[in-house]
Design an enzyme around this catalytic site. Structure first.
Site, PDB file in Angstrom:
ATOM      1  N   HIS A  77       0.815  -1.152  -0.165  1.00  0.00           N
ATOM      2  CA  HIS A  77       0.134   0.111  -0.030  1.00  0.00           C
ATOM      3  C   HIS A  77       0.876   1.380   0.071  1.00  0.00           C
ATOM      4  O   HIS A  77       1.777   1.220   0.731  1.00  0.00           O
ATOM      5  CB  HIS A  77      -1.138   0.084   1.032  1.00  0.00           C
ATOM      6  CG  HIS A  77      -0.486  -0.115   2.533  1.00  0.00           C
ATOM      7  ND1 HIS A  77      -0.209   1.229   3.142  1.00  0.00           N
ATOM      8  CD2 HIS A  77      -0.208  -0.890   3.311  1.00  0.00           C
ATOM      9  CE1 HIS A  77       0.248   0.816   4.297  1.00  0.00           C
ATOM     10  NE2 HIS A  77       0.251  -0.405   4.654  1.00  0.00           N
ATOM     11  N   ASP A  79       0.022   4.436   0.885  1.00  0.00           N
ATOM     12  CA  ASP A  79       0.015   5.348   2.099  1.00  0.00           C
ATOM     13  C   ASP A  79       0.734   4.900   3.347  1.00  0.00           C
ATOM     14  O   ASP A  79       1.026   3.854   3.512  1.00  0.00           O
ATOM     15  CB  ASP A  79      -1.487   5.683   2.545  1.00  0.00           C
ATOM     16  CG  ASP A  79      -2.287   4.426   2.839  1.00  0.00           C
ATOM     17  OD1 ASP A  79      -2.196   3.352   2.230  1.00  0.00           O
ATOM     18  OD2 ASP A  79      -3.180   4.362   3.885  1.00  0.00           O
ATOM     19  N   ASP A 116       6.015   0.919   6.925  1.00  0.00           N
ATOM     20  CA  ASP A 116       4.850   0.590   6.509  1.00  0.00           C
ATOM     21  C   ASP A 116       4.018   1.518   5.583  1.00  0.00           C
ATOM     22  O   ASP A 116       3.525   2.452   6.080  1.00  0.00           O
ATOM     23  CB  ASP A 116       4.087   0.189   8.120  1.00  0.00           C
ATOM     24  CG  ASP A 116       2.617  -0.182   7.909  1.00  0.00           C
ATOM     25  OD1 ASP A 116       2.419  -0.542   6.820  1.00  0.00           O
ATOM     26  OD2 ASP A 116       2.068  -0.402   8.844  1.00  0.00           O
ATOM     27  N   GLU A 146      -4.664   2.322   2.902  1.00  0.00           N
ATOM     28  CA  GLU A 146      -4.913   1.023   3.679  1.00  0.00           C
ATOM     29  C   GLU A 146      -5.179   1.441   5.209  1.00  0.00           C
ATOM     30  O   GLU A 146      -6.016   0.865   5.731  1.00  0.00           O
ATOM     31  CB  GLU A 146      -3.675   0.416   3.449  1.00  0.00           C
ATOM     32  CG  GLU A 146      -3.629  -1.028   3.984  1.00  0.00           C
ATOM     33  CD  GLU A 146      -3.328  -1.316   5.373  1.00  0.00           C
ATOM     34  OE1 GLU A 146      -3.190  -2.208   5.874  1.00  0.00           O
ATOM     35  OE2 GLU A 146      -2.781  -0.327   6.176  1.00  0.00           O
ATOM     36  N   GLU A 147      -4.370   2.423   5.600  1.00  0.00           N
ATOM     37  CA  GLU A 147      -4.482   2.624   6.952  1.00  0.00           C
ATOM     38  C   GLU A 147      -5.715   3.219   7.584  1.00  0.00           C
ATOM     39  O   GLU A 147      -5.967   2.990   8.717  1.00  0.00           O
ATOM     40  CB  GLU A 147      -3.289   3.636   7.322  1.00  0.00           C
ATOM     41  CG  GLU A 147      -2.074   3.262   6.854  1.00  0.00           C
ATOM     42  CD  GLU A 147      -1.266   1.983   7.658  1.00  0.00           C
ATOM     43  OE1 GLU A 147      -1.994   1.700   8.570  1.00  0.00           O
ATOM     44  OE2 GLU A 147      -0.313   1.676   7.379  1.00  0.00           O
ATOM     45  N   ASP A 170       3.114  -6.834   3.272  1.00  0.00           N
ATOM     46  CA  ASP A 170       3.017  -5.893   4.503  1.00  0.00           C
ATOM     47  C   ASP A 170       2.958  -6.484   5.640  1.00  0.00           C
ATOM     48  O   ASP A 170       1.650  -7.092   6.044  1.00  0.00           O
ATOM     49  CB  ASP A 170       1.799  -4.904   4.241  1.00  0.00           C
ATOM     50  CG  ASP A 170       1.607  -3.747   5.523  1.00  0.00           C
ATOM     51  OD1 ASP A 170       2.716  -3.615   6.146  1.00  0.00           O
ATOM     52  OD2 ASP A 170       0.620  -3.062   5.267  1.00  0.00           O
TER      53      ASP A 170
HETATM   54 ZN   LIG Z   1       0.574  -1.402   6.532  1.00  0.00          ZN
END
Ligand SMILES: [Zn+2]
Length: 412
Positions: A77, A79, A116, A146-147, A170
């Site tokens: 991802h 972001d 991440d 994603e977050e 991830d």
């Molecule tokens: Zn992540």
């Protein structure tokens, strides 16, 4: 100026990670980082697609002799979580992440690092660019947002990808593969309450505090006590011998946390007061014994209320409320039949909030098996319907059932 990642291998991975750190990419602000991915694909003459929400897939053909292998998707991802220490003058809208080396670790100076999932994205970009790798056809998938709740991934259209083998880049544990994940969904029950005038008696506050609580997913297998359940159990049991009148009930504060505290207020007829309190304490002694291995600091506080109470629940509403809370499940509902010690299905009786007209009960259910998650939510619905309550069950997120026979798992 040389980057602090100079001379590190794989060089392409660190090159791209260094570029990513310079591109602000908080959730919802992925245009610039997406443009970077596209620029790399264009430079390499690779086909790509970008969908309406900003997800990108880049296609790379298989190396010579592996053109017809099955397609593998590598996903990360774009972001990152944007947090900084107080007093740090970092602007996540325009400033590059400042990184320093500490032995074998790279750390951000006063902000989140964005590893991440920057390191997963950098890995996919390195695979995209590296000619020496031997591989089948690849779809390199970069998702947005994603977050904040997986909204990029959840909006991918079925024809966006052709591969059926998917590796997510991830994860948090080096040397570990994740092969499944629970899905989840919330339930909000609204129970209407009928009220009556306050009868003669003394007001009591009954509170349980000091439980360990924890996360409703990660800690649900620890056997920790739920304060809402405990207060309900005690009232239900004592009420069989000593009638009381419920004024209000509160417990828990987050849908994904195990309730650490709960408190009820009741009116008890004066003549029954000492027996009522004694039975409560006896019930609490049983609970202490029951949870002695796990809950060391739980506390029961019984205090007389000052001030006048204008109304209490009527008898039927009170019985319905306590029966509902006692019947709603909390904790592990099923363990995996294939993987030792793995919780498959669980439920968290998370919150109880009280208003003049109703009681609101919040629950969160989890399972790695879609049908088991649905069955759990149906069970909650059935109990709520029996109590004459309204039920809201917003769409949750699906589970990922482990497949121990998956070919990719054997390869990995
Ligand atoms: Zn992540």
């Amino acid at each position: 100026m040389a980057s602090i990642f100079s001379n590190l291998e794989p060089a392409l991975l660190w090159k791209h990670f260094d570029e990513l750190r310079k591109i602000p990419r908080c959730s919802g602000e992925e245009t610039a980082v997406g443009d970077y991915v596209v620029s790399v694909a264009k430079k390499l003459n690779l086909d790509f697609k970008r969908d309406d929400v900003g997800n990108i897939v880049v296609q790379k053909s298989g190396s010579t002799g592996h053109e017809n292998a099955s397609v593998v998707i590598l996903q990360g991802h774009l972001d990152m979580v944007c947090e900084k220490d107080s007093g740090v003058a970092h602007d996540f809208v325009k400033d590059p992440i400042q990184i320093e080396r500490d032995g074998d670790w790279f750390k951000a100076k006063g902000t989140t690092l964005g590893a991440d999932n920057g390191i997963g994205v950098a890995a996919a970009l390195a695979v995209m660019e590296e000619d020496a790798l031997v591989h089948g056809p690849l779809e390199l998938l970069f998702t947005v947002d994603e977050e904040r709740g997986l909204t990029g991934a959840s909006q991918i259209q079925p024809d966006f990808l052709t591969g059926r083998t998917f590796l997510n880049l991830d994860s948090e544990e080096e040397g570990a593969f994740f092969i499944g994940c629970s899905g989840g969904g919330d339930t909000l029950i609204t129970l209407p309450l009928q009220k009556r005038d306050t009868p003669e008696g003394t007001g009591l506050s009954i509170a349980i505090t000091g439980l360990r609580g924890g996360h409703s997913g990660i800690d649900i297998d620890q056997g920790r006590a739920n304060a809402i359940k405990l207060v309900t159990r005690m009232l239900w049991k004592v009420g069989k011998n000593h009638p009381f009148f419920l004024i209000q009930f509160h417990g828990g504060n987050k849908r994904n946390a195990i309730a650490r505290e709960a408190r009820a207020e009741v009116i008890v007829p004066k003549a029954a007061m000492s027996a009522f309190q004694q039975e409560l304490r006896n019930a609490f002694e049983d609970i202490i014994f029951e949870f002695k291995a796990v809950e060391k600091d739980m506390d029961l506080k019984i205090e007389e209320l000052s001030g006048r109470v204008s109304e209490v629940c009527d008898t039927d509403s009170q019985a319905m409320f306590l029966n509902l809370l006692l019947g709603l499940p909390h904790g592990v509902l099923a363990m995996s039949q294939e993987i030792p010690d793995l919780v498959e299905t669980s439920n968290n009786l998370a919150t109880v909030a009280w208003s003049e007209q109703n009681a609101k009960v919040g629950l969160s259910s989890r399972s790695s098996i879609g049908s088991a998650l649905q069955a759990t939510k149906d069970m909650l619905r059935a109990l709520a319907e029996m109590a004459g309550a309204d039920i809201d069950q917003p769409e949750g997120y699906p589970g990922w059932t482990p497949n121990l026979d998956s070919p990719i798992l054997h390869v990995m």
